[in-house]
Design a protein around this motif. Structure first.
Motif, short mmCIF file in Angstrom:
data_model
loop_
_atom_site.label_atom_id
_atom_site.label_comp_id
_atom_site.label_asym_id
_atom_site.label_seq_id
_atom_site.Cartn_x
_atom_site.Cartn_y
_atom_site.Cartn_z
N TYR A 176 0.84 -1.21 0.00
CA TYR A 176 0.00 0.00 0.00
C TYR A 176 0.88 1.26 0.00
O TYR A 176 0.54 2.26 -0.63
CB TYR A 176 -0.95 0.01 1.20
CG TYR A 176 -1.97 -1.12 1.16
CD1 TYR A 176 -2.31 -1.73 -0.04
CD2 TYR A 176 -2.58 -1.59 2.32
CE1 TYR A 176 -3.23 -2.77 -0.09
CE2 TYR A 176 -3.52 -2.62 2.28
CZ TYR A 176 -3.83 -3.22 1.07
OH TYR A 176 -4.74 -4.24 1.02
N LEU A 179 1.79 1.82 -3.56
CA LEU A 179 0.65 2.28 -4.38
C LEU A 179 0.26 3.71 -4.04
O LEU A 179 -0.17 4.47 -4.90
CB LEU A 179 -0.54 1.34 -4.20
CG LEU A 179 -0.35 -0.10 -4.71
CD1 LEU A 179 -1.57 -0.96 -4.39
CD2 LEU A 179 -0.08 -0.12 -6.22
N GLU A 180 0.42 4.06 -2.74
CA GLU A 180 0.03 5.42 -2.30
C GLU A 180 1.20 6.40 -2.33
O GLU A 180 1.10 7.50 -1.82
CB GLU A 180 -0.56 5.33 -0.89
CG GLU A 180 -1.91 4.63 -0.86
CD GLU A 180 -2.27 4.11 0.54
OE1 GLU A 180 -1.72 4.63 1.54
OE2 GLU A 180 -3.10 3.17 0.62
N GLU A 191 3.93 3.45 -14.41
CA GLU A 191 2.65 3.29 -13.73
C GLU A 191 1.51 3.47 -14.72
O GLU A 191 1.51 4.40 -15.53
CB GLU A 191 2.48 4.30 -12.59
CG GLU A 191 1.10 4.19 -11.97
CD GLU A 191 0.92 4.92 -10.66
OE1 GLU A 191 1.76 5.78 -10.35
OE2 GLU A 191 -0.06 4.62 -9.96
N PHE A 199 -1.40 -0.72 -12.79
CA PHE A 199 -0.40 -1.32 -11.89
C PHE A 199 0.80 -0.40 -11.79
O PHE A 199 0.94 0.56 -12.56
CB PHE A 199 0.03 -2.68 -12.44
CG PHE A 199 0.75 -2.62 -13.76
CD1 PHE A 199 2.14 -2.63 -13.83
CD2 PHE A 199 0.04 -2.51 -14.97
CE1 PHE A 199 2.81 -2.55 -15.05
CE2 PHE A 199 0.70 -2.44 -16.19
CZ PHE A 199 2.09 -2.46 -16.23
N VAL A 200 1.66 -0.71 -10.82
CA VAL A 200 2.91 0.02 -10.64
C VAL A 200 4.04 -0.98 -10.88
O VAL A 200 4.00 -2.09 -10.36
CB VAL A 200 2.99 0.57 -9.19
CG1 VAL A 200 4.39 1.03 -8.86
CG2 VAL A 200 2.01 1.71 -9.00
N HIS A 222 -3.19 -2.15 -8.94
CA HIS A 222 -3.89 -1.16 -8.11
C HIS A 222 -5.07 -1.77 -7.38
O HIS A 222 -5.38 -1.37 -6.26
CB HIS A 222 -4.36 0.02 -8.98
CG HIS A 222 -3.28 1.04 -9.18
ND1 HIS A 222 -2.71 1.73 -8.15
CD2 HIS A 222 -2.65 1.47 -10.30
CE1 HIS A 222 -1.79 2.55 -8.60
NE2 HIS A 222 -1.73 2.40 -9.92
N LYS A 224 -7.28 -3.89 -5.02
CA LYS A 224 -6.91 -4.47 -3.73
C LYS A 224 -7.69 -5.75 -3.42
O LYS A 224 -7.57 -6.30 -2.34
CB LYS A 224 -7.12 -3.44 -2.62
CG LYS A 224 -6.17 -2.28 -2.72
CD LYS A 224 -6.30 -1.33 -1.54
CE LYS A 224 -5.18 -0.29 -1.61
NZ LYS A 224 -5.43 0.83 -0.72
N HIS A 276 0.58 -9.54 -7.49
CA HIS A 276 1.78 -8.94 -8.08
C HIS A 276 2.41 -9.94 -9.03
O HIS A 276 2.22 -11.15 -8.90
CB HIS A 276 2.76 -8.49 -7.00
CG HIS A 276 3.17 -9.59 -6.07
ND1 HIS A 276 2.43 -9.95 -4.96
CD2 HIS A 276 4.22 -10.44 -6.09
CE1 HIS A 276 3.01 -10.95 -4.34
NE2 HIS A 276 4.10 -11.29 -5.01
#
Ligand code: GTA
Length: 336
Positions: A176, A179-180, A191, A199-200, A222, A224, A276
């Motif tokens: 997280y 992502l944040e 990204e 996704f990152v 992204h 969850k 992932h």
């Protein structure tokens, strides 16, 4: 380091920790927690002496071939795992290595001789990973143990595995944070912000990015609501295709590394239950890339194209360590 210097370093570290204590928004950290958290922070300077007071409790595993050692110990009274790993010798450092290193002869015999080479500090790094505060589960994860191969039906997953992972899996706070953009933001190489298929992509923390031989990146979705391969259905094909295509393009663009040299896969079971995808160099024997744990992304996509509920119904095999709680659950359910 003499004892005075060591004490000064320790005092300096405490001051620096106290200064940076409110770095993590909304979290009340104790001084000791902050010491550990410096290991994962972006600020290098305060981490400098993190390991100067490390107390070793046990060697969890080591490998002469892989040139690494996993150590369990304490940092300021907090449990910690430290992984030390010698890094590959880079071709572009050879001329400096030959020019600026001191050689100490070990033995000479006819045309044969061996030496100890003492390189300058910048060419003599040891890649170091610190997990602190480490849980008992972390210590177990890194301990060298006997493993067993399990076969899990779709029903086993729902009745045994799912309740187990819901009650005790590793925290995905680090995911997280990525992502944040609270951690590793400067390391993101690509990204796609789309909430459904986005996704990152960033370097895995096992890769120091110094050479391509052991290239290792991860794409973190992204969404969850997808824990692992088991949750995937044909609904997720656009997401998976997006990760594959855009991930490969981004790696080509950034590192000049073509898709034909990449191994792109998911782990089952993963350690972290937030979907992932691993991107590793085909020539790198990455931990966990064996057939008992790695599922090629291209195969996953095709399986879902052929059978939308493939991963809900299919029996999946995976290895578990001897003291893994999930193994006991399978034994209790007489599935072993
Ligand atoms: N960028 O904070 C992070 C981070 N964390 C906490 C984990 N990863 C992270 N990446 C970034 N930032 O590839 C990476 C992990 C892993 C992936 C999670 O996320 O490096 P997974 O859920 O499938 O879990 O993948 P997996 O594969 O079990 O995790 P991991 O840690 O790779 O462990 C597998 C084996 O690799 C271990 O048993 C151990 O033998 C070996 N290993 C783990 N860490 C290291 C290391 N630092 N050096 C050498 N070997 C290692």
């Amino acid at each position: 380091m003499d004892s005075n210097t060591k004490m000064a370093a320790s005092e300096k570290r405490k001051r620096e920790v106290a200064d940076g204590n409110n770095e993590t928004e909304g979290q009340e950290e104790t001084l000791k927690n902050a010491v550990c958290n410096k290991a994962g922070g972006n600020d290098d300077a305060p981490s400098e002496f993190l390991l100067s007071g490390f107390e070793t409790k046990a060697i969890l595993r080591d490998s002469a071939r892989e040139k690494n050692i996993f150590v369990h110990g304490k940092i300021d009274d907090q449990e910690a795992v430290v992984i030390l790993e010698k890094t590959p010798i880079r071709e572009d450092s050879l001329s400096e290595l030959f020019k600026n290193s001191r050689l100490k002869l070990e033995m000479r015999n006819d045309i044969y001789s061996t030496f100890h080479l003492h390189p300058p500090p910048q060419l003599n790094e040891i890649k170091t990973t610190v997990v602190c505060p480490a849980t008992e589960k972390h210590v177990k994860k890194y301990l060298l143990q006997e493993t067993f191969l399990l076969e899990e039906t779709g029903e086993d997953y729902r009745s045994i595995t799912l309740p187990f992972i819901q009650s005790q899996s590793f925290s995905v706070q680090w995911v997280y944070n990525i992502l944040e953009k609270k951690a590793e933001a400067d390391r993101i190489i690509y990204e796609d912000p789309d909430p459904d298929v986005g996704f990152v992509l960033l370097p895995d923390f096992k890769w120091d990015q110094k050479q391509h031989d052991d290239l290792y990146l991860i794409a973190i979705v992204h969404r969850k609501d997808i824990k692992s391969l088991r949750d995937l259905t044909s609904e997720h094909i656009p997401l998976l295709c997006n990760i594959r295509r855009r991930g490969e393009d981004a790696i080509l663009k950034r590192y000049g590394f073509p898709a034909t040299k990449l191994r792109v896969y998911l782990h089952y079971q993963p350690s972290y239950y937030h979907l992932h995808v691993h991107f590793t160099s085909l020539s790198y024997d990455a931990p966990g890339c064996g057939v008992e744990r790695a599922h090629l992304l291209s195969d996953v996509i095709q399986n879902l194209q052929n059978e939308p509920q493939y991963y809900h119904t299919r029996t999946l095999s995976f290895p578990l360590r001897a003291d893994d709680g999930l193994l006991s659950k399978f034994k209790d359910a007489a599935r072993l």
